[in-house]
Design an enzyme around this catalytic site. Structure first.
Site, PDB file in Angstrom:
ATOM      1  N   ASP A  25       0.777  -1.249   0.000  1.00 12.23           N
ATOM      2  CA  ASP A  25       0.000   0.000   0.000  1.00 12.23           C
ATOM      3  C   ASP A  25       0.812   1.305   0.000  1.00 12.23           C
ATOM      4  O   ASP A  25       1.785   1.426   0.735  1.00 12.23           O
ATOM      5  CB  ASP A  25      -0.857   0.109   1.275  1.00 12.23           C
ATOM      6  N   GLU A 204     -10.546  -2.395   4.334  1.00 11.79           N
ATOM      7  CA  GLU A 204      -9.201  -1.891   4.603  1.00 11.79           C
ATOM      8  C   GLU A 204      -9.048  -0.491   3.992  1.00 11.79           C
ATOM      9  O   GLU A 204      -9.793  -0.111   3.083  1.00 11.79           O
ATOM     10  CB  GLU A 204      -8.142  -2.810   3.958  1.00 11.79           C
TER      11      GLU A 204
HETATM   12  C1  FRU Z   1      -3.942  -3.570   2.680  1.00  7.04           C
HETATM   13  C2  FRU Z   1      -3.316  -4.027   3.984  1.00  7.04           C
HETATM   14  C3  FRU Z   1      -3.692  -3.073   5.100  1.00  7.04           C
HETATM   15  C4  FRU Z   1      -2.581  -3.268   6.079  1.00  7.04           C
HETATM   16  C5  FRU Z   1      -1.397  -3.490   5.183  1.00  7.04           C
HETATM   17  C6  FRU Z   1      -0.379  -4.444   5.727  1.00  7.04           C
HETATM   18  O1  FRU Z   1      -3.269  -4.041   1.558  1.00  7.04           O
HETATM   19  O2  FRU Z   1      -3.718  -5.338   4.281  1.00  7.04           O
HETATM   20  O3  FRU Z   1      -4.972  -3.295   5.628  1.00  7.04           O
HETATM   21  O4  FRU Z   1      -2.397  -2.157   6.913  1.00  7.04           O
HETATM   22  O5  FRU Z   1      -1.895  -3.989   3.960  1.00  7.04           O
HETATM   23  O6  FRU Z   1       0.756  -4.466   4.923  1.00  7.04           O
END
Ligand code: FRU
Length: 491
Positions: A25, A204
Site C-alpha cells: 500500500d 481496509e
Molecule cells: C492492505 C493491507 C492493510 C494493512 C497493510 C499491511 O493491503 O492489508 O490493511 O495495513 O496492507 O501491509
C-alpha cells in the site's frame, strides 16, 4: 540517488516502484514545503510481504521520485502497517514548539500477549525535518479497541466545520470515525457500512474527502473510498469500492441504497489507494495513487529483486451522470513532462479480418483512440502484441462492455487467477468510445470516456512484444481519431 537498474525485466519506467524488495500500500501521502511525500508498505529484506516498514520517497512533480531512507521501522509495539500523514500546521500536538511539522498516524501490528490473535493499534510518529527523520510518540499507542481484531489503516484529515481532526479507520466489516483536538486523544464519533456496499473481503484502507460535482453549481459531495481484501471465494481478489454521500463531522450518510456497489477501478490491479493530504488550496486537486497489484497473486508476480509498483497518480473529480454522481479519474497533468513524440492518424474504417498494425516503437506509450460505433459488435486495440501474445482492450457494443483480456498477455502461469478477462459497463457518448491508454513495461491503464471507467491491470509480456493492432471481429467500425505519444522513462 536512484539505485534502480532500469534495465531489469518488467521494471516500470514511469510508474513508482521501490528500489528493491517488496512494496504494497501507498501510505502517508502528504504535500509539504514543495514536496509530495509517498510512503509505502515495505519489506526491505525480501520480495514477499514480511515485517512491515514504511519506505519513503519524495517528488516535486509526482513523476520523478527521489528514494529516501526507510521512515518507520518495527518496534516494541509491532510492525508498521498502513496509515496517513498530516501537516500539524498549528502544533496541535505540541510536538513542534509552536512551529508546524508532519505527524504520521499508523497501525502498530503485533499479537496479543501469550496469544496468536493479531493486535492492531493506532500510533503516532512525528518529523521536524520534512519527513527525513521520525520520532515515535512516547505515549503510543493512542487508539486501541480490544473487541475488534481487524482495526487498522487510519486516515486522518482536518474537518473545517467542526474544527477538529477526524480519523476514518477500517474496523473489520465497517469503518469507524473518531475525532480529536490534538491527534493524541481520540473520541469515537460513529460507524458506517456493516450493511452497505461490497463485503467480499475485509474492509481496509478507507479515505474520505469532499469534492465539487462538476457542472452543478454550489454542489459538493463526500466520497468515501474503502478497499476490500482478498477472499478465496472471489476470483477478483482485492479491489476498491467507493461511496457517495454526506459527512457532517460525525457520521457518513450514503446517498445510494445499501446494495449499490461502486467500483473505483474495473481492472484487477488498483488496491489500497488513498489521496494526498494538504494539497495547497490554490492547487485544489484531490490526488490519488493506488498499489498496482492484487493480494490474489501479489507475492507471486514474476519480477526479480523488487516487487510491485504504484498506479499513475490520478486526479479525482465528481460528475453527475444518468446513474447519479460518479467518481471520475484522470492521470495527473504532470504526465505532460514525459510526453515525447506524438503521431496522429487520419480517421479510417476498420474492417473484419483486416487488422491494422500500427507502426510505433517502444513499450512506453500513451494511446488515445476514439471509435465511432457502426455495425461492429466487437472492436478494439491489441497491445504488447507478437505472433503469439497480446493484451486485448476491447469493446462489446451489444453489452456496452469495455474489457481487458490478459489471458494470453505473456507470463501468466504464476497464479491461476492472473490470466483473465474483465471489464465494466460503458455507454458510448455521442456514439463514440474514447480510450486513453497508458502502457508501461508491465502494466496497462485505461481511462475510458474521459475517466468515467478506469481499468488498471498488470501484464508481463516479453519486452520484445511491442506490436499494436486495431481490430474488429465482424462488421465495420470507424476509428475517428488515433494518436500515439512516446513516453519517456523517468530514469
Ligand atoms: C492492505 C493491507 C492493510 C494493512 C497493510 C499491511 O493491503 O492489508 O490493511 O495495513 O496492507 O501491509
Amino acid at each position: 540517488m536512484n539505485k534502480i537498474d532500469v534495465k531489469e525485466k518488467f521494471r516500470p519506467q514511469y510508474h513508482f516502484s521501490p528500489e528493491s524488495n517488496w512494496m504494497n500500500d501507498p501510505n502517508g501521502m502528504v504535500y509539504y514545503a514543495g514536496e509530495y511525500h509517498l510512503f509505502y508498505q515495505h519489506h526491505p529484506y525480501g520480495t514477499t510481504w514480511g515485517p512491515m516498514h514504511w519506505g519513503h520517497a519524495v517528488s516535486k512533480d509526482l513523476i520523478q521520485w527521489d528514494h529516501l531512507p526507510i521512515a518507520l521501522e518495527p518496534d516494541g509495539h509491532g510492525d508498521i502497517f498502513s496509515g496517513s500523514v498530516v501537516v500539524d500546521w498549528n502544533d496541535s500536538t505540541g510536538f513542534f514548539q509552536g512551529a508546524s511539522g508532519l505527524v504520521a498516524i499508523f497501525t502498530h501490528a503485533d499479537q496479543y500477549p501469550d496469544s496468536d490473535r493479531s493486535r492492531q493499534r493506532q500510533s503516532l510518529a512525528y518529523s521536524k525535518d520534512h519527513g527525513r527523520t521520525w520520532t515515535k510518540y512516547e505515549g503510543n499507542p493512542v487508539l486501541t479497541e480490544e473487541s475488534i481484531t481487524d482495526f487498522r489503516d487510519p486516515k486522518v484529515f482536518w474537518h473545517e466545520d467542526k474544527n477538529k481532526w477526524m480519523m476514518v479507520l477500517a474496523a473489520g466489516n465497517h469503518v469507524r470515525f473518531y475525532s480529536s483536538d490534538n491527534l493524541i486523544s481520540w473520541e469515537f464519533a460513529s460507524e458506517f457500512g456493516a450493511q452497505a456496499g461490497s463485503h467480499a473481503g475485509v474492509w481496509e484502507c478507507p479515505d474520505i474527502f469532499k469534492l465539487p460535482v462538476a457542472g452543478k453549481k454550489d454542489s459538493s459531495k463526500w466520497v468515501m473510498i474503502v478497499s476490500i481484501g482478498n477472499d478465496t471465494a472471489f476470483a477478483e481478489g482485492s479491489r476498491t469500492q467507493y461511496f457517495i454521500g454526506e459527512f457532517d463531522g460525525i457520521s457518513f450518510t450514503n446517498d445510494n441504497p445499501d446494495d449499490t456497489v461502486l467500483w473505483l477501478d474495473h481492472g484487477r490491479d488498483n488496491y489500497a489507494g488513498v489521496t494526498w493530504s494538504d494539497i495547497p488550496h490554490e492547487d485544489g486537486r484531490r490526488l490519488f495513487i493506488g498499489w498496482m497489484s492484487n493480494w490474489k497473486y501479489a507475492n507471486e508476480t514474476p519480477t526479480v529483486g523488487w516487487r510491485s509498483a504504484m498506479t499513475l497518480p490520478r486526479e479525482l473529480s465528481l460528475k453527475e451522470t444518468s446513474d447519479g454522481v460518479r467518481l471520475i479519474q484522470a492521470p495527473v497533468v504532470e504526465i505532460e513532462k514525459i510526453r515525447g513524440e506524438k503521431r496522429s492518424w487520419d480517421q479510417f474504417i476498420l474492417e473484419p479480418e483486416k487488422n491494422v498494425s500500427v507502426d510505433v516503437s517502444g513499450n512506453l506509450l500513451e494511446i488515445i483512440a476514439e471509435f465511432e460505433l457502426q455495425s461492429a459488435t466487437e472492436f478494439g486495440i491489441k497491445i504488447r502484441n507478437s505472433d503469439s501474445k497480446e493484451t486485448i482492450i476491447g469493446y462489446d457494443t451489444i453489452n456496452e462492455f469495455l474489457f481487458v483480456n490478459r489471458i494470453n498477455s505473456g507470463i501468466t502461469e504464476f497464479n491461476e487467477y492472473f490470466p483473465c478477462m474483465h471489464g465494466a459497463q460503458l455507454k458510448s457518448e455521442n456514439n463514440r468510445i474514447k480510450l486513453q491508454i497508458f502502457v508501461d513495461s508491465s502494466s496497462v491503464e485505461i481511462f475510458a470516456n474521459n475517466g468515467q471507467v478506469v481499468i488498471t491491470d498488470l501484464i508481463f509480456p516479453d519486452p520484445k512484444s511491442t506490436g499494436i493492432e486495431l481490430y474488429t471481429t465482424n462488421k465495420k467500425v470507424k476509428l475517428a481519431s488515433l494518436a500515439i505519444v512516446q513516453l519517456a522513462s523517468i530514469f
